[in-house]
Design an enzyme around this catalytic site. Structure first.
Site, PDB file in Angstrom:
ATOM      1  CB  ALA A  51      -0.949  -0.008   1.196  1.00  0.00           C
TER       2      ALA A  51
ATOM      3  CG  HIS B 270       2.293   6.135   1.808  1.00  0.00           C
ATOM      4  ND1 HIS B 270       3.443   6.632   2.376  1.00  0.00           N
ATOM      5  CD2 HIS B 270       1.762   5.293   2.723  1.00  0.00           C
ATOM      6  CE1 HIS B 270       3.589   6.130   3.586  1.00  0.00           C
ATOM      7  NE2 HIS B 270       2.585   5.299   3.818  1.00  0.00           N
ATOM      8  CD  GLU B 271       5.863  10.782  -3.231  1.00  0.00           C
ATOM      9  OE1 GLU B 271       6.993  11.133  -2.843  1.00  0.00           O
ATOM     10  OE2 GLU B 271       5.665  10.292  -4.349  1.00  0.00           O
ATOM     11  N   GLY B 272       5.691   8.332   1.471  1.00  0.00           N
ATOM     12  CA  GLY B 272       6.579   8.043   2.603  1.00  0.00           C
ATOM     13  C   GLY B 272       7.498   6.876   2.272  1.00  0.00           C
ATOM     14  CG  HIS B 273       5.885   2.943   1.797  1.00  0.00           C
ATOM     15  ND1 HIS B 273       4.531   3.084   1.693  1.00  0.00           N
ATOM     16  CD2 HIS B 273       6.109   2.208   2.919  1.00  0.00           C
ATOM     17  CE1 HIS B 273       3.933   2.470   2.695  1.00  0.00           C
ATOM     18  NE2 HIS B 273       4.867   1.934   3.461  1.00  0.00           N
TER      19      HIS B 273
ATOM     20  CG  ASP C  62       5.458   2.977  11.891  1.00  0.00           C
ATOM     21  OD1 ASP C  62       4.378   2.999  12.482  1.00  0.00           O
ATOM     22  OD2 ASP C  62       5.546   2.887  10.649  1.00  0.00           O
TER      23      ASP C  62
ATOM     24  CB  VAL D 270       6.658  11.807   3.628  1.00  0.00           C
ATOM     25  CG1 VAL D 270       6.085  12.586   2.453  1.00  0.00           C
ATOM     26  CG2 VAL D 270       8.121  11.466   3.363  1.00  0.00           C
TER      27      VAL D 270
HETATM   28  O1  PAF Z   1       6.683  -0.483   9.150  1.00  0.00           O
HETATM   29  C1  PAF Z   1       6.195  -1.454   8.531  1.00  0.00           C
HETATM   30  O2  PAF Z   1       5.612  -1.314   7.456  1.00  0.00           O
HETATM   31  C2  PAF Z   1       6.300  -2.845   9.138  1.00  0.00           C
HETATM   32  O3  PAF Z   1       6.186  -2.810  10.512  1.00  0.00           O
HETATM   33  C3  PAF Z   1       7.574  -3.583   8.704  1.00  0.00           C
HETATM   34  C4  PAF Z   1       8.823  -2.886   9.206  1.00  0.00           C
HETATM   35  C5  PAF Z   1       7.625  -3.701   7.187  1.00  0.00           C
HETATM   36  C6  PAF Z   1       7.579  -5.009   9.289  1.00  0.00           C
HETATM   37  O4  PAF Z   1       6.482  -5.741   8.845  1.00  0.00           O
END
Ligand code: PAF
Length: 281
Positions: free
Chosen positions: A32, A34-37, A150, A176
């Site tokens: 899923a 988004h720009e953060g990823h 996180d 972000v």
């Molecule tokens: O931050 C996340 O998306 C999840 O906790 C991670 C680090 C991919 C582990 O499943």
């Protein structure tokens, strides 16, 4: 972009890159995207020769009453986004590839995993540590990129790497935000239009804390109360916690300056989290 589905495929792909002397980076995600990823992907590309993005909705980090089944999944869209970013490889295992039916051993996050998110979501960080340790074992990255959104997860993963001697450098990347301050999150997709507008309350509470600390406020209690008041004024939101914590130990801060402000609230049925570094005293 290459796609590895099995453990053997990802191991082979990384092995070949290593033979060519490439520096390997891992960006673990649950999809899923988004720009953060994508900001994590770009940070990884700036520092490594081979960037692997894992997409795996990890069942062991969801509680029994949480949103594992409903969690947004769109693998085709995610792969197209990663390919457009020039990512080298996506690792997209199924649940059965990652967890044997008789698997028993897990990674204990220690006391850092019991507080804040860990108190509200028992077992969550055990699930996170276990899957991240497995991904580190499979990809053997030199670098791994995690978002500060996180924040507690980032601190715990760094602790795990230090305590268990994983040969990987964990890099934290800035949050972000949307145009109005809402931190980007895959769970924002659950919000109705009305809830989406109300969801900025987390950011507003953090900004309120920042303004107070900038103005010289040193009392942790005073700043926390101001954050609570901001959330309580929003009818669609219900607060889980708002706290100032030590950025390394995660215990309640002794003073407001230099603390990390953390917040978790439900907006409608959706649980959101956010955080912000407070200016130094
Ligand atoms: O931050 C996340 O998306 C999840 O906790 C991670 C680090 C991919 C582990 O499943």
């Amino acid at each position: 972009m290459e796609q590895a589905v099995s453990k053997e495929e990802i191991r082979q792909l990384v092995l070949e890159a290593r033979r060519e002397g490439k520096r390997v980076a891992l960006v673990p995600t649950m999809g899923a995207l988004h720009e953060g990823h994508l900001s994590l992907v770009r940070a990884a590309q700036a520092r490594a020769d081979l960037v692997v993005v894992s997409i795996f909705v990890n069942p062991t980090q969801f509680g029994p009453s949480e949103d594992f089944e409903a969690y947004p999944r769109d693998l085709a869209r995610d792969l197209a986004l990663l390919s457009a970013e020039g990512v080298d490889a996506a690792f997209t295992p199924g649940t059965e590839a990652m967890y044997a039916p008789d698997a028993q051993v897990t990674v204990d996050p220690g006391p850092l995993g019991d507080v804040w998110e860990g108190a509200s979501r028992p077992g969550h960080f055990r699930g996170v540590c276990t899957i991240v340790a497995k991904l580190f074992a499979l990809v053997a990255p030199d670098l791994a990129f995690f978002g500060e959104k996180d924040y507690q997860q980032l601190v715990i993963v760094k602790r795990m790497v230090a305590d268990l001697d994983f040969p990987v450098k964990v890099v934290g990347c800035p949050i972000v935000r949307e145009y109005d301050g809402l931190a980007m999150s895959s769970r924002n997709a659950y919000l109705s239009a009305e809830e989406r507008a109300a969801a900025t309350v987390l950011y507003r509470a953090l900004r309120e804390a920042e303004t107070l600390v900038c103005g010289g406020e040193t009392s942790v209690e005073y700043v926390e109360q101001a954050m609570r008041d901001t959330v309580e004024a929003e009818p669609l939101a219900s607060l889980d916690y708002a706290a100032l914590i030590d950025p390394h130990t995660l215990v309640r801060a002794a003073g407001a300056g230099g603390a990390r402000a953390i917040i978790a609230a439900r907006v409608g049925a959706t649980r959101l989290i956010d955080n912000m570094a407070m200016p130094s005293a």
